[in-house]
Design an enzyme around this catalytic site. Structure first.
Site, PDB file in Angstrom:
ATOM      1  N   GLU A 133       0.800  -1.225   0.000  1.00 23.21           N
ATOM      2  CA  GLU A 133       0.000   0.000   0.000  1.00 23.21           C
ATOM      3  C   GLU A 133       0.836   1.280   0.000  1.00 23.21           C
ATOM      4  O   GLU A 133       0.753   2.077   0.953  1.00 23.21           O
ATOM      5  CB  GLU A 133      -0.967  -0.004   1.196  1.00 23.21           C
ATOM      6  CG  GLU A 133      -1.991  -1.098   1.119  1.00 23.21           C
ATOM      7  CD  GLU A 133      -2.994  -1.066   2.283  1.00 23.21           C
ATOM      8  OE1 GLU A 133      -2.925  -0.153   3.120  1.00 23.21           O
ATOM      9  OE2 GLU A 133      -3.855  -1.952   2.338  1.00 23.21           O
ATOM     10  N   GLU A 191      -4.974  -8.459   0.355  1.00 20.36           N
ATOM     11  CA  GLU A 191      -5.623  -8.178   1.645  1.00 20.36           C
ATOM     12  C   GLU A 191      -7.112  -8.005   1.426  1.00 20.36           C
ATOM     13  O   GLU A 191      -7.540  -7.341   0.475  1.00 20.36           O
ATOM     14  CB  GLU A 191      -5.119  -6.865   2.282  1.00 20.36           C
ATOM     15  CG  GLU A 191      -3.811  -6.965   2.991  1.00 20.36           C
ATOM     16  CD  GLU A 191      -3.386  -5.656   3.658  1.00 20.36           C
ATOM     17  OE1 GLU A 191      -4.270  -4.867   4.064  1.00 20.36           O
ATOM     18  OE2 GLU A 191      -2.177  -5.440   3.771  1.00 20.36           O
TER      19      GLU A 191
HETATM   20  O1  IFM Z   1      -3.975  -3.101   9.080  1.00 15.22           O
HETATM   21  C1  IFM Z   1      -3.950  -2.537   7.809  1.00 15.22           C
HETATM   22  C2  IFM Z   1      -2.772  -3.053   7.027  1.00 15.22           C
HETATM   23  O2  IFM Z   1      -1.563  -2.807   7.667  1.00 15.22           O
HETATM   24  C3  IFM Z   1      -2.723  -2.397   5.664  1.00 15.22           C
HETATM   25  N1  IFM Z   1      -3.995  -2.530   4.997  1.00 15.22           N
HETATM   26  C4  IFM Z   1      -5.180  -2.166   5.712  1.00 15.22           C
HETATM   27  C5  IFM Z   1      -5.218  -2.880   7.056  1.00 15.22           C
HETATM   28  C6  IFM Z   1      -6.486  -2.492   7.813  1.00 15.22           C
HETATM   29  O3  IFM Z   1      -6.526  -1.134   8.036  1.00 15.22           O
END
Ligand code: IFM
Length: 434
Positions: free
Chosen positions: A151, A347
């Site tokens: 990210e 994710e």
């Molecule tokens: O916890 C975070 C992660 O580190 C990066 N993506 C989003 C998740 C939830 O906010």
């Protein structure tokens, strides 16, 4: 299944400091005033955690390597103890029959590098590649799949434009060089990993459909700009070798060899990672600060997120819209066509409190079904990682938002939640690489 180093590892005394250690030490930066000094104590309890992953029946485990645990000063001296930890973790995963999928950067820049300008400095990109080479030399023989960055959009926007994440800079659009250097670091790290023999490399970018608040031209314009920042700033250069037009002038004036950098950034990827949580509705700017996803957005921004109503929400207040995942995957395919590598959802998950987390089960079930609809429409998706294994340090929220399928209490005791048992049953009846 996925986690990240700073959010779970603890054992701060065994590594160099990162920007997050400095950020969380300042009062007011984390809602509950906590830090990740202990977090889930994963460095000491990794065997127990790998057993939880194994027993769940997933095929792969995505974790991140802490740059300051490997190189306490960001460059130069290697911390043998830190590298030994990842070596043991990878061995443990392999012995458990779980594919290790390390991410090299999940936001914990070594503090020593921040003092030299951090990601605003081009040298950080070069140091990142050198760090990638050190990690690959140690664990590359057992690691089949690599992720360079997690990210970069959030790290640029929240960490450098809005100051709500480490390193706490509030540069608004002057943060854009951070995006370029993260991308360059990615490209240089891809080259370093390839030189070390890596064959399966991707990157994990966050994406989500952007819905204009109305058909009014001001709302559409604001939504387009937001879409560029979230959905194209990173993927366009990675997949097409160009920055989106809207951003080119702002970003590129000071880059000495833009064409050369873009060639490095656009090095072919084996797959492209998508982190998805929610769609965003965006309209023209409004006077005053806007509250959004736990953030306070300043009034100077040229857009303002609006609430999405009519859907259930997570404890974070994020709307649960599984169809938006299908929409996103179809949009990516339409936008990039043949330039889009196979996708992996790197994710997807939600924050809910409690052990009997039926709402998380509904969330995961809904999103896996949405993913299947995209597959049926011909989008090539090869994997799905759930965020996250453990309740952990959720950045500026502290421990208040719980994304784990395994509950972690104040004594660090792990207790699988209803969602863990549900997923295990699903995987036993139809095994996959979650
Ligand atoms: O916890 C975070 C992660 O580190 C990066 N993506 C989003 C998740 C939830 O906010």
């Amino acid at each position: 299944m996925s986690t990240s180093a700073h959010q779970i590892e603890g054992a701060v005394d065994q590594r160099g400091p990162s920007v997050w250690d400095a950020f969380t030490a300042l009062p007011g930066n984390v809602k509950d005033g906590t830090t990740a000094a202990v977090a889930c104590d994963h460095v000491r309890r990794y065997r127990e955690d790998v057993a939880l992953v194994r027993d769940l029946g997933v095929g792969a485990y995505r974790f991140s390597v802490s740059w300051p645990r490997v190189l306490p000063d960001g460059a130069g001296r290697v911390n043998a103890r830190g590298l030994d930890f990842y070596d043991r973790l990878v061995d443990e995963l392999c012995a458990a029959g779980v594919r290790p999928v390390p991410t090299l950067f999940h936001w914990d820049t070594p503090l020593a590098l921040e003092k030299d300008g951090g990601w605003l400095a081009r040298a950080t990109a070069e140091r990142f590649a050198a760090y990638a080479a050190v990690v690959a030399a140690r664990i590359g023989d057992r690691v089949p799949t690599w992720i360079t960055l997690n990210e970069p959009a959030e790290h640029t926007l929240l960490g450098h434009a809005l100051g709500q994440h480490a390193p706490g800079k509030r540069l608004l659009f002057d943060a854009l060089p951070v995006a370029h250097h993260l991308l360059l670091g990615h490209g240089l790290a891809v080259a370093a990993l390839r030189a070390a023999g890596a064959r399966d490399i991707g990157v994990a970018n966050s994406h989500g459909p952007t819905w204009p608040a109305s058909d009014a031209p001001q709302d559409r314009e604001a939504a387009d700009l937001y879409d560029v920042l979230l959905n194209r700033l990173f993927s366009d250069p990675l997949l097409t070798g160009r920055y989106p037009e809207l951003i080119t002038e702002l970003l590129c004036a000071d880059v000495p060899d833009l064409a050369g950098d873009l060639a490095v950034i656009a090095a072919p990827l084996d797959w492209y990672g998508v982190n998805f949580y929610q769609p965003t509705k965006v309209g023209a700017p409004r006077p005053g600060a806007t509250e959004f996803s736990g953030l306070t957005l300043p009034p100077e921004l040229p857009f303002s997120p609006r609430p999405i109503t009519g859907y259930p929400v997570t404890d974070f207040g994020w709307p649960v819209v599984p169809d938006a995942l299908t929409e996103l995957l179809l949009t990516l395919r339409e936008r990039y066509g043949d330039a889009l590598p196979p996708l992996i959802i790197t994710e997807n998950g939600c924050s809910y409190d409690g052990l009997d987390d039926q709402a998380r089960i509904a969330y995961l079930d809904g999103h896996v079904r949405a993913l299947h609809r995209a597959l049926e429409s011909g989008v090539d998706v090869r994997g799905y990682f759930v965020w996250s294994l453990l309740d952990n340090f959720e950045w500026a929220e502290g421990y208040g938002q719980r994304f784990g399928l395994v509950h972690v209490d104040a004594t660090l005791k792990r207790t699988p939640k209803a969602s863990y048992h549900w997923l295990r049953t699903q995987l036993t009846s139809s095994p996959s690489g979650v």
